[in-house]
Design a protein around this motif. Structure first.
Motif, PDB file in Angstrom:
ATOM      1  N   SER A 123       0.688  -1.383   0.059  1.00 12.58           N
ATOM      2  CA  SER A 123      -0.266  -0.528  -0.344  1.00 12.58           C
ATOM      3  C   SER A 123       0.694   1.536   0.338  1.00 12.58           C
ATOM      4  O   SER A 123       0.011   2.113  -0.204  1.00 12.58           O
ATOM      5  CB  SER A 123      -0.939   0.108   1.082  1.00 12.58           C
ATOM      6  OG  SER A 123       0.111  -0.247   2.518  1.00 12.58           O
ATOM      7  N   SER A 146       6.377  -3.762 -10.096  1.00 13.31           N
ATOM      8  CA  SER A 146       6.496  -3.929  -7.764  1.00 13.31           C
ATOM      9  C   SER A 146       6.425  -4.730  -7.741  1.00 13.31           C
ATOM     10  O   SER A 146       5.770  -5.571  -7.014  1.00 13.31           O
ATOM     11  CB  SER A 146       4.174  -3.243  -8.154  1.00 13.31           C
ATOM     12  OG  SER A 146       4.229  -3.062  -7.297  1.00 13.31           O
ATOM     13  N   ASP A 155       5.705  -5.427   6.361  1.00 12.38           N
ATOM     14  CA  ASP A 155       5.731  -6.798   6.577  1.00 12.38           C
ATOM     15  C   ASP A 155       6.266  -7.508   5.793  1.00 12.38           C
ATOM     16  O   ASP A 155       6.315  -8.840   5.626  1.00 12.38           O
ATOM     17  CB  ASP A 155       5.093  -6.710   7.816  1.00 12.38           C
ATOM     18  CG  ASP A 155       3.663  -6.888   7.463  1.00 12.38           C
ATOM     19  OD1 ASP A 155       3.125  -6.201   6.815  1.00 12.38           O
ATOM     20  OD2 ASP A 155       2.384  -7.927   7.475  1.00 12.38           O
ATOM     21  N   GLY A 156       4.933  -7.660   4.942  1.00 11.43           N
ATOM     22  CA  GLY A 156       4.989  -8.805   3.088  1.00 11.43           C
ATOM     23  C   GLY A 156       6.392  -8.661   2.725  1.00 11.43           C
ATOM     24  O   GLY A 156       6.578 -10.251   2.977  1.00 11.43           O
ATOM     25  N   SER A 157       7.114  -7.747   1.971  1.00 11.46           N
ATOM     26  CA  SER A 157       7.577  -7.483   1.522  1.00 11.46           C
ATOM     27  C   SER A 157       9.492  -8.011   2.812  1.00 11.46           C
ATOM     28  O   SER A 157      10.128  -8.324   2.001  1.00 11.46           O
ATOM     29  CB  SER A 157       7.681  -5.961   1.018  1.00 11.46           C
ATOM     30  OG  SER A 157       7.404  -6.128  -0.024  1.00 11.46           O
ATOM     31  N   ASN A 170       1.720  -4.326   9.234  1.00 13.17           N
ATOM     32  CA  ASN A 170       0.043  -4.412   9.570  1.00 13.17           C
ATOM     33  C   ASN A 170      -0.330  -5.879   9.356  1.00 13.17           C
ATOM     34  O   ASN A 170      -1.339  -5.722   9.541  1.00 13.17           O
ATOM     35  CB  ASN A 170      -0.583  -3.370   8.320  1.00 13.17           C
ATOM     36  CG  ASN A 170       0.189  -3.922   6.838  1.00 13.17           C
ATOM     37  OD1 ASN A 170       0.262  -5.107   6.667  1.00 13.17           O
ATOM     38  ND2 ASN A 170       0.297  -2.757   6.348  1.00 13.17           N
ATOM     39  N   GLY A 199       0.764  -8.503   7.468  1.00 10.82           N
ATOM     40  CA  GLY A 199      -0.439  -8.896   6.021  1.00 10.82           C
ATOM     41  C   GLY A 199      -0.247  -8.174   5.287  1.00 10.82           C
ATOM     42  O   GLY A 199       0.497  -6.959   5.147  1.00 10.82           O
ATOM     43  N   TYR A 200      -1.441  -7.883   4.479  1.00 11.40           N
ATOM     44  CA  TYR A 200      -1.238  -7.613   3.229  1.00 11.40           C
ATOM     45  C   TYR A 200      -1.913  -6.332   3.222  1.00 11.40           C
ATOM     46  O   TYR A 200      -3.407  -6.528   2.712  1.00 11.40           O
ATOM     47  CB  TYR A 200      -1.247  -8.343   1.973  1.00 11.40           C
ATOM     48  CG  TYR A 200      -0.825  -9.378   1.846  1.00 11.40           C
ATOM     49  CD1 TYR A 200       1.173  -9.407   2.431  1.00 11.40           C
ATOM     50  CD2 TYR A 200      -0.875 -10.383   1.087  1.00 11.40           C
ATOM     51  CE1 TYR A 200       1.721 -10.248   2.223  1.00 11.40           C
ATOM     52  CE2 TYR A 200      -0.015 -11.654   1.086  1.00 11.40           C
ATOM     53  CZ  TYR A 200       1.344 -11.966   1.298  1.00 11.40           C
ATOM     54  OH  TYR A 200       2.120 -12.602   1.487  1.00 11.40           O
ATOM     55  N   LYS A 201      -2.179  -5.143   3.691  1.00  9.34           N
ATOM     56  CA  LYS A 201      -2.630  -4.032   3.708  1.00  9.34           C
ATOM     57  C   LYS A 201      -3.699  -3.670   2.505  1.00  9.34           C
ATOM     58  O   LYS A 201      -4.673  -3.212   1.845  1.00  9.34           O
ATOM     59  CB  LYS A 201      -2.626  -2.994   4.736  1.00  9.34           C
ATOM     60  CG  LYS A 201      -2.936  -1.511   4.183  1.00  9.34           C
ATOM     61  CD  LYS A 201      -2.124  -0.212   4.837  1.00  9.34           C
ATOM     62  CE  LYS A 201      -2.979   0.955   5.565  1.00  9.34           C
ATOM     63  NZ  LYS A 201      -3.550   1.943   4.597  1.00  9.34           N
ATOM     64  N   SER A 202      -2.566  -3.714   1.179  1.00 10.41           N
ATOM     65  CA  SER A 202      -3.044  -2.863  -0.145  1.00 10.41           C
ATOM     66  C   SER A 202      -3.604  -4.477  -0.564  1.00 10.41           C
ATOM     67  O   SER A 202      -4.936  -3.188  -1.357  1.00 10.41           O
ATOM     68  CB  SER A 202      -1.698  -3.251  -0.619  1.00 10.41           C
ATOM     69  OG  SER A 202      -1.305  -4.303  -0.749  1.00 10.41           O
TER      70      SER A 202
END
Ligand SMILES: Cc1ncc(C[n+]2csc(CCOP(=O)(O)OP(=O)(O)O)c2C)c(N)n1
Ligand SMILES: [Mg+2]
Length: 636
Positions: A418, A442, A469-471, A496, A498-501
């Protein structure tokens, strides 16, 4: 007879690379800063031996082959493509780990030379360790995977093939239009074989980076189109920055009064406080740029590929008679949207347009409207920077802190999640290299490895790595390399869980964030955002970073984070500022749309609703075929 030098194929590669230079605008420099690599049986005795024997061509370790290509690519981007690294890997998994990096390079038009080891050319001992065999041909290996992601690809089956392959590799790497990943697959046995190479192959060679000028008649036509336009907009892409055309674009904008929207790669083309910089354009754009884009009758694309983020999936430009003028070194991009193509260097082309338009500018009311929108946008940024969300801070306010407390000549790097959308809108770029987003591919995992490349390219600047955190979980091991080589990064790790985006995207498609949280399964399935009592995983990324050798600050609040950012300046090794942020507090979108197709049939009412909304927007997508062709093209 001309003289020769007896070297192994691998030694010849390194000797050649060491002697390649580029020159642009009278400034000459070595093209290769050295070689990143991880050794295995496929390269240790070949390229590995050659690097050991030639300390003048510096070898750098990495922890992961994908990461080392990211480092090289980010370095090349920071250097405006005038310098890069070679990357050597073993055969098999070491090689295929580089495929993602190759795609990053090629999509973003950034030069990198990949030297994966390959199968024995003599074949008698096959299958060797890590060889993927084919029962239909012996002329294939996993390295063929590099073909579609490379701008030049070759396999060196005989040592003498280098003599013709290496100059081709350099031609492509140094071509502003053609550059990207170049892959030379080097069979394990051939790397060690000696050959009497012509001396001249190792003489210093300087590759001039041209500033090509577009066709004169097309330029005059373009000037006429601009004069006829009432509400034109410049879309500034990465080409503006690579061409070092930022000052020229500034002059062009001020002289003509044409406002400018920036793509992800083009952000920083103008300073954020330039009166005609409307900021980000497209899906992740500002209302200022997107409103002007919607009504513009002429789009002047400079160095842009027109990705779907820039064109809002072809919905951004709604004027019924909108036309395009595309300034691009690559003919391919120049012709997009049936444009009047100005195939040439951005700076050289803008200089000519400035002369041709010396006595012209847009209507003063249009200029004033653009400037007013820009000022309104600035206030929106202020508003978001000033949010004090609790208990967890919002991402927007944390971006504000990094932007304002970070040093003015620092570089910020990011790639996925995100953050890119929020940064595109909110980051205030103060110099052309401050905003480094890998948003062509990306790639999660680019951030830390890329940050290292940026720091290596310009050690005097602070580098702020913004990473989710995912990356981080995907690829953070090169913290170790940054410590090994003494290149300090300040890593802002936004957790956050996990994957907020993709969670937000999923919810917008009626799918409740399925599969995007780092939580334990419930009743045999992974819960989405609808499960409020989902239990988070016991992962401690701050301690993870500490274990890799980084200095870590654990922050809980906005004020903690502000203090840690200040304190980080005086720490002399890679520092991780760990902070949790709110998964649901988003920076909104501003009058734009992205085409992500929704299931046509489903058992979920929310999905059916999302499908209906999608259909309405889908109908606004345009082809841009109707654009009138310039007379100059009709005649030929
Ligand atoms: C290598 C890779 N895999 C998958 C994706 C798709 N993707 C885009 S963002 C994202 C989640 C990123 O999570 P995180 O880094 O925590 O950032 P956040 O979305 O939470 O801001 C995923 C899976 C991607 N861009 N790159
Ligand atoms: Mg996350």
């Amino acid at each position: 007879m001309s003289s020769t030098q007896r070297l192994t194929m691998a030694q010849a590669v390194i000797q050649f690379l060491k002697n390649q230079y580029v020159e642009r605008d009278g400034v000459e420099q070595r093209f290769f800063a050295g070689c990143f690599g991880i050794f295995g049986h496929g390269n240790v005795a070949g390229i590995g031996q050659a690097l050991q024997q030639e300390p003048g061509f510096r070898y750098y370790q990495s922890r992961n082959e994908q990461a080392m290509v990211h480092t090289a690519v980010a370095f090349a981007k920071m250097k405006n493509r005038l310098q890069t690294f070679a990357c050597t890997s073993s055969i098999g998994p070491g090689a295929t780990n580089m495929v993602t990096g190759a795609a990053v390079a090629t999509i973003n038009r950034l030069p990198v030379l990949l030297l994966p080891g390959d199968l024995f050319a003599r074949r008698n001992v096959a299958p060797v360790l890590q060889q993927l065999e084919s029962e239909h041909t012996q002329d294939v290996s996993v390295n063929d995977c590099f073909r579609p992601v490379s701008r030049y690809w070759d396999r060196i089956n005989r040592p003498e093939q280098l003599v013709t392959a290496l100059p081709e590799a350099m031609r492509v790497l140094t071509s502003p239009a053609d550059t990207g990943a170049v892959t030379l697959a080097l069979p394990e046995d051939v790397q060690t074989e000696a050959y009497d190479y012509p001396e001249a192959l190792f003489h210093k060679r300087v590759w001039r980076i041209p500033r090509n000028r577009p066709d004169r008649a097309a330029l005059e036509e373009a000037a006429a189109w601009i004069r006829e336009s009432r509400c034109p907009l410049v879309v500034a892409g990465g080409g503006v920055i690579y061409s070092d055309a930022t000052d020229t674009l500034d002059r062009f904008a001020r002289q003509t009064g044409i406002p400018v929207g920036e793509t992800q790669a083009g952000k920083g083309s103008l300073r954020y406080d330039h009166p005609l910089n409307l900021g980000a354009v497209g899906v992740t754009g500002t209302f200022a740029a997107n409103r002007i884009a919607r009504d513009a009758d002429l789009i002047i694309g400079i160095g842009t590929r027109y990705s779907d983020f820039t064109t809002a999936s072809k919905t951004a430009f709604q004027h019924p008679d909108v036309r395009f003028i595309n300034i691009n070194v690559a003919e391919f991009d120049a012709y997009k949207h049936s444009a009047l193509p100005l195939v040439g260097d951005a700076r050289a082309t803008l200089e000519e347009l400035i002369d041709l338009l010396a006595d012209w500018h847009v209507d003063t009311a249009y200029r004033a409207y653009s400037e007013q929108l820009r000022d309104q946008w600035d206030q929106e940024v202020e508003r978001i920077y000033a949010i004090r969300h609790t208990p967890l801070p919002s991402q927007g306010e944390l971006i504000g802190l990094v932007n304002e407390l970070g040093e003015a000549d620092a570089v910020m790097v990011c790639a996925a999640g995100s953050l890119p959308g929020d940064l595109h809108k909110l980051w205030r770029a103060r110099h052309p290299k401050q905003y480094h987003l890998e948003y062509g591919y990306s790639t999660m995992g680019y951030e830390i490895a890329g940050g290292l490349g940026i720091k290596m390219a310009d050690p005097d600047r602070e580098v702020y790595v913004m990473v989710g955190d995912g990356s981080y979980l995907m690829l953070s091991a090169d913290i170790v390399t940054s410590i090994q080589e003494g290149y300090k990064l300040t890593i802002v790790l936004l957790d956050n869980h996990g994957y907020k985006s993709i969670g937000g995207l999923s919810r917008s498609l009626g799918q409740q964030g399925f599969g995007t949280r780092y939580v334990y399964p419930q009743n045999g399935a992974l819960p989405g955002d609808d499960a409020e009592d989902a239990e988070t995983l016991p992962v401690d990324l701050a301690t993870n970073a500490e274990s890799l050798g980084a200095y870590v600050s654990r922050c809980q609040t906005y004020d903690d984070f502000a203090g840690a950012l200040e304190a980080a300046r005086s720490i002399d090794r890679t520092t991780v500022l760990y902070i949790q942020n709110d998964r649901y507090e988003d920076v909104p979108g501003y009058e734009s749309w992205w085409d992500v197709p929704v299931a046509e049939v489903s058992e979920m009412p929310a999905v059916a609703e999302a499908r209906a909304a999608w259909k309405t927007m889908r109908a606004k997508e345009r082809h841009f075929l109707e654009t009138q062709k310039p007379d100059v093209l009709k005649e030929t």
